[in-house]
Motif scaffolding. Structure first.
Motif, PDB file in Angstrom:
ATOM      1  N   SER A 175       0.841  -1.196   0.000  1.00 16.29           N
ATOM      2  CA  SER A 175       0.000   0.000   0.000  1.00 16.29           C
ATOM      3  C   SER A 175       0.872   1.240   0.000  1.00 16.29           C
ATOM      4  CB  SER A 175      -0.882   0.036   1.248  1.00 16.29           C
ATOM      5  OG  SER A 175      -1.663  -1.112   1.304  1.00 16.29           O
ATOM      6  N   GLY A 176       0.272   2.304  -0.482  1.00 18.12           N
ATOM      7  CA  GLY A 176       0.961   3.585  -0.425  1.00 18.12           C
ATOM      8  C   GLY A 176       2.289   3.544  -1.148  1.00 18.12           C
ATOM      9  N   GLY A 177       3.258   4.237  -0.608  1.00 18.25           N
ATOM     10  CA  GLY A 177       4.514   4.388  -1.317  1.00 18.25           C
ATOM     11  C   GLY A 177       5.613   3.465  -0.823  1.00 18.25           C
ATOM     12  N   ALA A 178       5.274   2.380  -0.113  1.00 21.85           N
ATOM     13  CA  ALA A 178       6.329   1.593   0.529  1.00 21.85           C
ATOM     14  C   ALA A 178       7.357   1.066  -0.464  1.00 21.85           C
ATOM     15  CB  ALA A 178       5.710   0.441   1.314  1.00 21.85           C
ATOM     16  N   ILE A 179       6.876   0.437  -1.552  1.00 19.09           N
ATOM     17  CA  ILE A 179       7.848  -0.184  -2.471  1.00 19.09           C
ATOM     18  C   ILE A 179       8.560   0.879  -3.292  1.00 19.09           C
ATOM     19  CG2 ILE A 179       7.988  -1.619  -4.524  1.00 19.09           C
ATOM     20  CD1 ILE A 179       6.169  -3.546  -3.162  1.00 19.09           C
ATOM     21  N   LEU A 180       7.777   1.822  -3.820  1.00 19.69           N
ATOM     22  CA  LEU A 180       8.406   2.932  -4.549  1.00 19.69           C
ATOM     23  C   LEU A 180       9.441   3.612  -3.659  1.00 19.69           C
ATOM     24  CD1 LEU A 180       8.354   4.839  -7.058  1.00 19.69           C
ATOM     25  CD2 LEU A 180       6.698   6.210  -5.828  1.00 19.69           C
ATOM     26  N   GLY A 181       9.070   3.837  -2.406  1.00 18.20           N
ATOM     27  CA  GLY A 181       9.976   4.504  -1.481  1.00 18.20           C
ATOM     28  C   GLY A 181      11.210   3.687  -1.198  1.00 18.20           C
ATOM     29  N   ALA A 182      11.025   2.391  -0.994  1.00 20.40           N
ATOM     30  CA  ALA A 182      12.150   1.550  -0.603  1.00 20.40           C
ATOM     31  C   ALA A 182      13.201   1.483  -1.692  1.00 20.40           C
ATOM     32  CB  ALA A 182      11.649   0.146  -0.268  1.00 20.40           C
ATOM     33  N   PHE A 183      12.768   1.359  -2.951  1.00 23.75           N
ATOM     34  CA  PHE A 183      13.744   1.162  -4.017  1.00 23.75           C
ATOM     35  C   PHE A 183      14.208   2.463  -4.649  1.00 23.75           C
ATOM     36  CE2 PHE A 183      12.010  -3.074  -3.757  1.00 23.75           C
ATOM     37  CZ  PHE A 183      13.142  -3.860  -3.928  1.00 23.75           C
ATOM     38  N   PHE A 184      13.333   3.462  -4.715  1.00 25.23           N
ATOM     39  CA  PHE A 184      13.685   4.635  -5.511  1.00 25.23           C
ATOM     40  C   PHE A 184      13.949   5.882  -4.674  1.00 25.23           C
ATOM     41  CE2 PHE A 184      11.419   1.878  -8.376  1.00 25.23           C
ATOM     42  CZ  PHE A 184      12.195   1.924  -9.506  1.00 25.23           C
ATOM     43  N   ILE A 185      13.366   5.951  -3.489  1.00 23.32           N
ATOM     44  CA  ILE A 185      13.451   7.210  -2.748  1.00 23.32           C
ATOM     45  C   ILE A 185      14.421   7.106  -1.576  1.00 23.32           C
ATOM     46  CG2 ILE A 185      12.126   8.773  -1.298  1.00 23.32           C
ATOM     47  CD1 ILE A 185       9.797   8.170  -3.334  1.00 23.32           C
ATOM     48  N   ALA A 186      14.276   6.051  -0.772  1.00 25.74           N
ATOM     49  CA  ALA A 186      15.187   5.897   0.354  1.00 25.74           C
ATOM     50  C   ALA A 186      16.615   5.647  -0.121  1.00 25.74           C
ATOM     51  CB  ALA A 186      14.719   4.756   1.243  1.00 25.74           C
ATOM     52  N   THR A 187      16.777   5.171  -1.345  1.00 23.96           N
ATOM     53  CA  THR A 187      18.120   4.819  -1.827  1.00 23.96           C
ATOM     54  C   THR A 187      18.834   5.980  -2.494  1.00 23.96           C
ATOM     55  OG1 THR A 187      17.084   4.068  -3.837  1.00 23.96           O
ATOM     56  CG2 THR A 187      17.600   2.399  -2.208  1.00 23.96           C
ATOM     57  N   ASP A 188      18.217   7.162  -2.503  1.00 19.37           N
ATOM     58  CA  ASP A 188      18.848   8.337  -3.090  1.00 19.37           C
ATOM     59  C   ASP A 188      20.301   8.440  -2.601  1.00 19.37           C
ATOM     60  OD1 ASP A 188      19.666  10.810  -3.840  1.00 19.37           O
ATOM     61  OD2 ASP A 188      18.276  11.916  -2.568  1.00 19.37           O
ATOM     62  N   PRO A 189      21.271   8.341  -3.509  1.00 20.45           N
ATOM     63  CA  PRO A 189      22.667   8.263  -3.057  1.00 20.45           C
ATOM     64  C   PRO A 189      23.136   9.502  -2.305  1.00 20.45           C
ATOM     65  CG  PRO A 189      22.540   8.545  -5.430  1.00 20.45           C
ATOM     66  CD  PRO A 189      21.150   8.280  -4.966  1.00 20.45           C
ATOM     67  N   VAL A 190      22.474  10.637  -2.529  1.00 20.00           N
ATOM     68  CA  VAL A 190      22.941  11.859  -1.880  1.00 20.00           C
ATOM     69  C   VAL A 190      22.504  11.921  -0.418  1.00 20.00           C
ATOM     70  CG1 VAL A 190      22.830  14.362  -1.937  1.00 20.00           C
ATOM     71  CG2 VAL A 190      22.872  13.083  -4.056  1.00 20.00           C
ATOM     72  N   THR A 191      21.241  11.572  -0.162  1.00 15.59           N
ATOM     73  CA  THR A 191      20.698  11.835   1.161  1.00 15.59           C
ATOM     74  C   THR A 191      20.672  10.600   2.055  1.00 15.59           C
ATOM     75  OG1 THR A 191      18.494  11.426   0.320  1.00 15.59           O
ATOM     76  CG2 THR A 191      19.240  13.687   0.334  1.00 15.59           C
ATOM     77  N   ALA A 192      20.958   9.430   1.507  1.00 13.65           N
ATOM     78  CA  ALA A 192      20.896   8.219   2.319  1.00 13.65           C
ATOM     79  C   ALA A 192      22.223   7.981   3.009  1.00 13.65           C
ATOM     80  CB  ALA A 192      20.529   7.020   1.459  1.00 13.65           C
ATOM     81  N   SER A 193      22.221   7.032   3.916  1.00 15.86           N
ATOM     82  CA  SER A 193      23.453   6.609   4.561  1.00 15.86           C
ATOM     83  C   SER A 193      24.333   5.896   3.532  1.00 15.86           C
ATOM     84  CB  SER A 193      23.077   5.667   5.702  1.00 15.86           C
ATOM     85  OG  SER A 193      24.191   5.387   6.471  1.00 15.86           O
ATOM     86  N   THR A 194      25.644   5.976   3.696  1.00 16.00           N
ATOM     87  CA  THR A 194      26.506   5.416   2.657  1.00 16.00           C
ATOM     88  C   THR A 194      27.321   4.211   3.109  1.00 16.00           C
ATOM     89  OG1 THR A 194      28.083   7.117   3.262  1.00 16.00           O
ATOM     90  CG2 THR A 194      26.786   7.506   1.300  1.00 16.00           C
ATOM     91  N   THR A 195      27.499   4.013   4.420  1.00 16.25           N
ATOM     92  CA  THR A 195      28.283   2.860   4.842  1.00 16.25           C
ATOM     93  C   THR A 195      27.406   1.615   4.818  1.00 16.25           C
ATOM     94  OG1 THR A 195      27.683   3.186   7.138  1.00 16.25           O
ATOM     95  CG2 THR A 195      29.641   4.305   6.369  1.00 16.25           C
ATOM     96  N   PRO A 196      27.991   0.421   4.589  1.00 17.87           N
ATOM     97  CA  PRO A 196      27.158  -0.784   4.482  1.00 17.87           C
ATOM     98  C   PRO A 196      26.296  -1.033   5.724  1.00 17.87           C
ATOM     99  CG  PRO A 196      29.396  -1.233   3.774  1.00 17.87           C
ATOM    100  CD  PRO A 196      29.394   0.155   4.291  1.00 17.87           C
ATOM    101  N   ARG A 197      26.929  -0.977   6.911  1.00 15.79           N
ATOM    102  CA  ARG A 197      26.135  -1.212   8.112  1.00 15.79           C
ATOM    103  C   ARG A 197      25.136  -0.078   8.322  1.00 15.79           C
ATOM    104  NH1 ARG A 197      29.015  -1.553  13.439  1.00 15.79           N
ATOM    105  NH2 ARG A 197      30.669  -0.538  12.270  1.00 15.79           N
ATOM    106  N   GLY A 198      25.585   1.137   7.991  1.00 14.76           N
ATOM    107  CA  GLY A 198      24.726   2.298   8.138  1.00 14.76           C
ATOM    108  C   GLY A 198      23.478   2.183   7.278  1.00 14.76           C
ATOM    109  N   GLN A 199      23.637   1.636   6.064  1.00 13.77           N
ATOM    110  CA  GLN A 199      22.476   1.513   5.181  1.00 13.77           C
ATOM    111  C   GLN A 199      21.442   0.564   5.769  1.00 13.77           C
ATOM    112  OE1 GLN A 199      24.152   0.469   1.354  1.00 13.77           O
ATOM    113  NE2 GLN A 199      24.196   2.623   0.783  1.00 13.77           N
ATOM    114  N   LEU A 200      21.912  -0.500   6.403  1.00  7.51           N
ATOM    115  CA  LEU A 200      20.969  -1.441   7.024  1.00  7.51           C
ATOM    116  C   LEU A 200      20.190  -0.743   8.139  1.00  7.51           C
ATOM    117  CD1 LEU A 200      23.095  -4.713   7.210  1.00  7.51           C
ATOM    118  CD2 LEU A 200      21.114  -4.253   5.773  1.00  7.51           C
TER     119      LEU A 200
END
Lengths: 347, 230
Positions: free
Chosen positions: A268-293
């Motif tokens: 529902s809503g934007g969960a999948i769109l958000g998970a793959f396309f929005i939360a993964t924005d390379p500029v604003t997301a966490s960049t370290t492997p553990r940090g990304q988790l």
């Protein structure tokens, strides 16, 4: 096992911003087509309006800043921002709201902080939050998917509604518009209805809302394509959707009558769109492997918390923005060990 | 004691050392009450009155207050003045008093006031301190008014709404409106609107300053070229 390592020069991948953004746009196509299939031409017109505004605003601001606007526009990043924003907007939103949102995303959230790579917040989601807070009535009134309303919105109808207001459609408007599945679930739950009663309504499909779940599936396909191409890492989507499923599952197991089935949250809503396309924005997301988790998991958790107890039906935008703020701190504490350094050597 | 440059005091207060735009002091009321122009003006004038009074009193007693106890003394003076202003507003601007609510007593905690008492009034004669208090207060008030006007206009499409709260019944028709068709941008009225608006005001001030500095430099080089012997 021995790997042979060639001496330099090594072959370069040739990845640049334009190529990455191009792949993101390509990956958005299946989901966009699905949205178009279920919600009509408004989606396409919105993308057009938002895209045009974004590119124009980028051009104007870069000229004001005394830079050459051509490379920044050619890297497609403004178009991706506008596209993502347009997908999140109701298909028949009045045109000037789309324009305000798109211009806000590019001018205030992106360029005033220094342009691509310097913005602390995801521009598309900041603009979505602006519109949702400023025009709550228009922003929470979606179309019903065409499988439900038995009416597919034609190009002319969409054009008229977007540019002249919903009066242009007359009584058809009430027939084809309604709350989103998340909004519907929220209102029903607030009236103390049981989930088993609520689910009897025709708006529900197998997991989420009818029509909606398929849109989610097609975005999932595009997202997996991005993971396969190495454009995004699997960590953020996996941890975000995993955390969402886990928390939703926990509450569902405790009381299945007041907490919807976990897959409902996912589709529902934007969960999948958000998970793959929005939360993964390379500029604003966490960049370290553990940090990304950690970053992804906290977004998933926040989505559930805000959807269940917050003031708005959907929560992806707010969760992403909140975690954008936390990303630098997460990165600071999850620096990977430098090769050769002992575990206790870094701060 | 060095010569006091009154012109400089005024220009510092209104522009070069504007407490809201340059020193970034007193932002809490700035953010909270500037949702309309009139609210901003009301709080700005109240703050100016307190600032003027506290600067005058602090300056008048500056030779008799020992450095060790000066801060408690300043706070007592400011608190008394704020109480007086609050009572005045309660009596004569009751509706505005209700709208501004907690932010009138909170003028006590406005850093601008104690900042000016400490940095200026406790070291300068009464007349200069009074002028400093007045210009600093008016400088802040100007920012409150402009920010309030911006937010009110964008947020609900009006200007001077509620003017009668401050200027009496005759001012009721001052209100300008874009008409009912204007669907306000709600965000401007909410706290983020204040932050974004203030950011823009600071940016505009910096641009203007840069421009005038450039113009001054250009004029200087031109003058130098004209007066040089060749």
């Amino acid at each position: 096992m021995q790997f042979s390592i060639d001496s330099s020069p090594h072959v370069q991948g040739g990845n640049d911003v334009q190529r990455v953004m191009g792949q993101v746009l390509l990956a958005l196509l299946p989901g966009t087509l699905a949205l178009w299939w279920y919600f009509g031409w408004g989606v396409v017109i919105n993308i057009g309006i938002a895209g045009l505004t974004a590119v124009l605003s980028e051009w104007v601001v870069l000229r004001l800043r005394g830079r050459d606007p051509r490379p920044a526009i050619a890297d497609l990043s403004a178009l991706v921002t506008a596209w993502l924003l347009a997908l999140a907007l109701p298909p028949l939103l009045p045109w000037w709201q789309t324009v305000i949102g798109s211009a806000f995303a590019i001018v205030l959230v992106k360029q005033l902080f220094g342009g691509l790579g310097y913005n602390p917040f995801n521009p598309a989601m900041a603009a979505y939050a602006l519109l949702l807070i400023s025009f709550p009535a228009d922003m929470t009134h979606w179309l019903l998917p065409s499988v439900l309303s038995q009416h597919s919105v034609s190009f002319g109808e969409a054009w008229q509604t977007i540019f002249q207001g919903k009066q242009a459609l007359g009584p058809t408007w009430d027939m084809i518009s309604g709350a989103t599945p998340l909004g519907h679930m929220r209102t029903e739950l607030s009236q103390n209805h049981m989930i088993s009663e609520i689910r009897r309504s025709p708006v529900w499909g197998d997991f989420g809302g009818r029509g909606w779940e398929w849109v989610g599936n097609w975005f999932l396909l595009g997202g997996l394509f991005l993971v396969w191409r190495g454009v995004i890492s699997w960590r953020i989507p996996a941890s975000m959707l995993g955390a969402l499923l886990l928390v939703a599952g926990l509450f569902w197991a405790i009381d299945a009558q007041t907490h919807p089935f976990p897959a409902f949250h996912l589709f529902s809503g934007g969960a999948i769109l958000g998970a793959f396309f929005i939360a993964t924005d390379p500029v604003t997301a966490s960049t370290t492997p553990r940090g990304q988790l950690i970053y992804g998991a906290l977004i998933g958790l926040l989505v559930f918390v805000i959807r269940s107890w917050g003031g708005y039906p959907d929560a992806v935008a707010f969760s992403v923005l909140l975690m954008n703020m936390a990303a630098p701190t997460i990165d600071h504490y999850t620096q990977p060990r430098v090769f050769g350094a002992r575990e206790d050597e870094h701060g | 004691m060095a010569e006091i440059d009154y012109r400089r005091i005024v220009s510092d207060g209104l522009w070069h050392n504007n407490q809201a735009l340059v020193a970034l002091l007193g932002l809490c009321p700035l953010m909270a009450v500037t949702n309309t122009l009139v609210n901003g003006l009301g709080l700005g004038l109240a703050t100016t009155a307190v600032l003027l009074g506290s600067n005058v009193i602090v300056s008048a007693i500056r030779h008799w207050v020992r450095a060790e106890v000066r801060l408690p003394v300043f706070v007592m003076i400011i608190a008394s003045l704020v109480t007086a202003v609050e009572l005045v507003m309660h009596a004569w601007f009751h509706e505005l008093y209700l709208i501004l609510g907690i932010f009138i007593p909170l003028i006590v905690t406005n850093c601008t006031i104690i900042g000016r008492a400490e940095a200026f009034a406790s070291r300068n004669p009464v007349a200069a301190s009074a002028l400093d208090g007045l210009s600093m207060g008016l400088g802040s008030t100007a920012v409150l008014v402009v920010l309030g006007g911006m937010r009110e206009f964008i947020g609900q499409g009006t200007l001077f709404s509620g003017a009668h709260l401050l200027f009496g019944e005759a001012a009721r028709h001052w209100e300008l409106s874009l008409g009912d068709g204007y669907q306000g941008l709600l965000l401007a009225i909410l706290p983020p609107g204040a932050f974004i608006g203030l950011g823009f005001l600071i940016a505009i001030k910096n641009i203007l300053d840069k421009r005038s500095a450039q113009a001054a430099r250009k004029a200087e080089t031109l003058e130098a070229a004209l007066t040089s012997p060749q």
